[in-house]
Design a protein around this motif. Structure first.
Motif, PDB file in Angstrom:
ATOM      1  N   VAL A   1     -11.349  -5.085  10.991  1.00  0.00           N
ATOM      2  CA  VAL A   1     -11.559  -3.910  11.058  1.00  0.00           C
ATOM      3  C   VAL A   1     -10.264  -2.923  11.442  1.00  0.00           C
ATOM      4  O   VAL A   1      -9.717  -2.113  10.918  1.00  0.00           O
ATOM      5  N   ALA A   2      -9.820  -3.538  12.517  1.00  0.00           N
ATOM      6  CA  ALA A   2      -8.529  -2.906  13.213  1.00  0.00           C
ATOM      7  C   ALA A   2      -7.405  -2.922  12.118  1.00  0.00           C
ATOM      8  O   ALA A   2      -6.693  -1.800  12.009  1.00  0.00           O
ATOM      9  N   TRP A   3      -7.003  -4.180  11.895  1.00  0.00           N
ATOM     10  CA  TRP A   3      -5.906  -4.184  10.974  1.00  0.00           C
ATOM     11  C   TRP A   3      -6.176  -3.553   9.377  1.00  0.00           C
ATOM     12  O   TRP A   3      -5.032  -3.016   8.911  1.00  0.00           O
ATOM     13  N   ALA A   4      -7.348  -3.641   8.985  1.00  0.00           N
ATOM     14  CA  ALA A   4      -7.603  -2.969   7.690  1.00  0.00           C
ATOM     15  C   ALA A   4      -7.374  -1.450   7.819  1.00  0.00           C
ATOM     16  O   ALA A   4      -6.894  -0.796   6.982  1.00  0.00           O
ATOM     17  N   LEU A   5      -7.830  -1.175   8.834  1.00  0.00           N
ATOM     18  CA  LEU A   5      -7.756   0.489   9.515  1.00  0.00           C
ATOM     19  C   LEU A   5      -5.893   1.048   9.413  1.00  0.00           C
ATOM     20  O   LEU A   5      -5.703   1.950   8.882  1.00  0.00           O
ATOM     21  N   VAL A   6      -5.291   0.015  10.085  1.00  0.00           N
ATOM     22  CA  VAL A   6      -3.839   0.139  10.084  1.00  0.00           C
ATOM     23  C   VAL A   6      -3.190   0.085   8.790  1.00  0.00           C
ATOM     24  O   VAL A   6      -2.511   1.000   8.356  1.00  0.00           O
ATOM     25  N   ALA A   7      -3.783  -0.715   7.774  1.00  0.00           N
ATOM     26  CA  ALA A   7      -3.102  -0.809   6.369  1.00  0.00           C
ATOM     27  C   ALA A   7      -3.544   0.630   5.694  1.00  0.00           C
ATOM     28  O   ALA A   7      -2.834   1.149   5.014  1.00  0.00           O
ATOM     29  N   VAL A   8      -4.918   1.115   5.768  1.00  0.00           N
ATOM     30  CA  VAL A   8      -5.176   2.207   5.139  1.00  0.00           C
ATOM     31  C   VAL A   8      -4.482   3.576   5.667  1.00  0.00           C
ATOM     32  O   VAL A   8      -4.077   4.228   4.838  1.00  0.00           O
ATOM     33  N   LEU A   9      -4.309   3.551   6.999  1.00  0.00           N
ATOM     34  CA  LEU A   9      -3.463   4.776   7.465  1.00  0.00           C
ATOM     35  C   LEU A   9      -2.127   4.715   7.023  1.00  0.00           C
ATOM     36  O   LEU A   9      -1.356   5.651   6.764  1.00  0.00           O
ATOM     37  N   CYS A  10      -1.673   3.446   6.856  1.00  0.00           N
ATOM     38  CA  CYS A  10      -0.142   3.290   6.398  1.00  0.00           C
ATOM     39  C   CYS A  10       0.131   3.774   4.909  1.00  0.00           C
ATOM     40  O   CYS A  10       1.106   4.673   4.518  1.00  0.00           O
ATOM     41  N   VAL A  11      -1.074   3.584   4.211  1.00  0.00           N
ATOM     42  CA  VAL A  11      -1.068   4.052   2.846  1.00  0.00           C
ATOM     43  C   VAL A  11      -1.157   5.561   2.579  1.00  0.00           C
ATOM     44  O   VAL A  11      -0.561   6.235   2.079  1.00  0.00           O
ATOM     45  N   LEU A  12      -2.237   5.973   3.752  1.00  0.00           N
ATOM     46  CA  LEU A  12      -2.244   7.711   3.783  1.00  0.00           C
ATOM     47  C   LEU A  12      -0.981   8.294   4.318  1.00  0.00           C
ATOM     48  O   LEU A  12      -0.734   9.101   3.431  1.00  0.00           O
ATOM     49  N   VAL A  13      -0.379   7.779   5.252  1.00  0.00           N
ATOM     50  CA  VAL A  13       0.874   8.565   5.586  1.00  0.00           C
ATOM     51  C   VAL A  13       1.887   8.246   4.446  1.00  0.00           C
ATOM     52  O   VAL A  13       2.636   9.390   4.188  1.00  0.00           O
ATOM     53  N   TRP A  14       1.822   7.120   3.782  1.00  0.00           N
ATOM     54  CA  TRP A  14       2.917   7.259   2.538  1.00  0.00           C
ATOM     55  C   TRP A  14       2.665   8.168   1.634  1.00  0.00           C
ATOM     56  O   TRP A  14       3.709   8.797   1.002  1.00  0.00           O
ATOM     57  N   LEU A  15       1.415   8.378   1.320  1.00  0.00           N
ATOM     58  CA  LEU A  15       1.089   9.319   0.246  1.00  0.00           C
ATOM     59  C   LEU A  15       1.355  10.832   0.811  1.00  0.00           C
ATOM     60  O   LEU A  15       1.495  11.875   0.149  1.00  0.00           O
ATOM     61  N   LEU A  16       0.992  11.051   2.107  1.00  0.00           N
ATOM     62  CA  LEU A  16       1.320  12.458   2.751  1.00  0.00           C
ATOM     63  C   LEU A  16       2.734  12.725   2.756  1.00  0.00           C
ATOM     64  O   LEU A  16       2.932  13.900   2.363  1.00  0.00           O
ATOM     65  N   VAL A  17       3.557  11.928   3.254  1.00  0.00           N
ATOM     66  CA  VAL A  17       4.905  12.393   3.483  1.00  0.00           C
ATOM     67  C   VAL A  17       5.787  12.336   2.122  1.00  0.00           C
ATOM     68  O   VAL A  17       6.627  12.992   1.968  1.00  0.00           O
TER      69      VAL A  17
END
Length: 328
Positions: A165-181
């Motif tokens: 769960v912890a590292w899956a959340l890291v992956a999701v947030l990395c994708v989210l930040v990539w899309l946002l920036v």
């Protein structure tokens, strides 16, 4: 040779631990604040602690996992708005002063004996009081699984489910930040970081964008707080000023304004410290330096490394000096 192999295994175990993932998540939130928007948030630990309390207290009161997680997120939103309203129209250093003070207020209120029935005071809240709704969500089943050199319970206090769960959340947030920036919103944030006045001259409300960035990074910090306390307990003193400084170290080490800088920085921060401590314990006799002293020595070297990093490579390992450097 066995000692070095054991040390390397210990380093990898620390690198994949939920605590490291929590620091990665909190550093991602801090990256949105500082790396992309230029906000000097010196109280990210306050968002983490508020998220931890916002999650744990409702569950101990009988609420379910998802409503409690929603309360943790809303707490971070309210905290970010409360900090941002009086400060975001002022110079950035005011935000630094306010956030570090507010984080300390959260910590001191949490450990206050008056709120002992709610927050547990200085003793905090035991993980057994709020962890069950999370473990009940696991689809990993019972038993224990061994992968390479690591054996953990499938669904335990600090098992594979927690790591997944912890590292899956890291992956999701990395994708989210990539899309946002890469979006127009992210480009405005970078513009605010470079020249606030120029952005305002184009008709953009830098205040509104700063508020959005502060709240978004704070919500990510609150999620990090939830991950951090799930395998352990809510201890207010474990998320104090030093935690924020560690997060800044991880961010600057990996490289601010980069997608994977917070990930690399946080992993290296913990793994290298374990390496320094382990090598020191192997090389230096116990009569010269005890185990406790080797741990203190490792923190000293981490501090020296940070100073050298800021001096000789201010953009961090993955950072681009043209993009952002510390102190610009």
């Amino acid at each position: 040779m066995n000692g070095i192999l054991d040390l390397l295994i210990q380093m990898v175990a620390v690198a994949i631990s939920p605590a490291t993932a929590a620091f990665v998540i909190a550093a991602i939130g801090l990256n949105i604040h500082f790396g992309y928007t230029g906000l000097f948030n010196m109280g990210q630990a306050g968002f983490m602690l508020l998220g931890a309390y916002g999650f744990a207290i409702p569950i101990t009161s009988g609420l379910g996992f998802w409503p409690s997680l929603g309360i943790a997120i809303l707490s971070a939103v309210a905290f970010g708005a409360l900090l941002g309203i009086p400060t975001l129209k002022l110079r950035g250093d005011y935000l630094a002063i306010v956030t570090i003070s507010a984080a300390e207020i959260v910590r001191m209120v949490g450990r206050s004996s008056i709120l002992d029935p709610i927050t547990g005071g200085s003793n905090g809240l035991a993980g057994a009081r709020y962890r069950d709704p999370f473990t009940d969500l696991s689809f990993f089943g019972d038993g224990q699984t061994t992968f390479l050199w690591f054996s953990y319970d499938n669904t335990g206090v600090n098992g594979w489910w927690m790591r997944f769960v912890a590292w899956a959340l890291v992956a999701v947030l990395c994708v989210l930040v990539w899309l946002l920036v890469r979006s127009p919103w992210g480009r405005v944030l970078k513009g605010i970081r470079e020249d606030d006045v120029a952005v305002r001259s184009l008709g953009k409300s830098s205040y509104a964008y700063k508020m959005q960035a502060l709240i978004l990074g704070g919500v990510i910090g609150a999620l990090a707080g939830v991950i951090y306390v799930l395998p352990s307990s809510v201890q207010p003193d474990s998320m104090g000023r030093s935690t924020t400084f560690f997060l800044w170290t991880a961010l600057l080490l990996g490289g601010a304004a980069t997608l994977f800088g917070p990930v690399l920085g946080a992993v290296l921060f913990f793994a290298v410290r374990i390496f320094v401590q382990g090598v020191t314990a192997l090389v230096v006799p116990r009569s010269v330096m005890s185990l406790q002293q080797t741990e203190q020595f490792s923190w000293i070297l981490v501090g020296i490394a940070l100073m050298l990093l800021v001096i000789f490579r201010p953009q961090g390992i993955m950072g681009d000096k043209k993009e952002l450097s510390f102190g610009v």
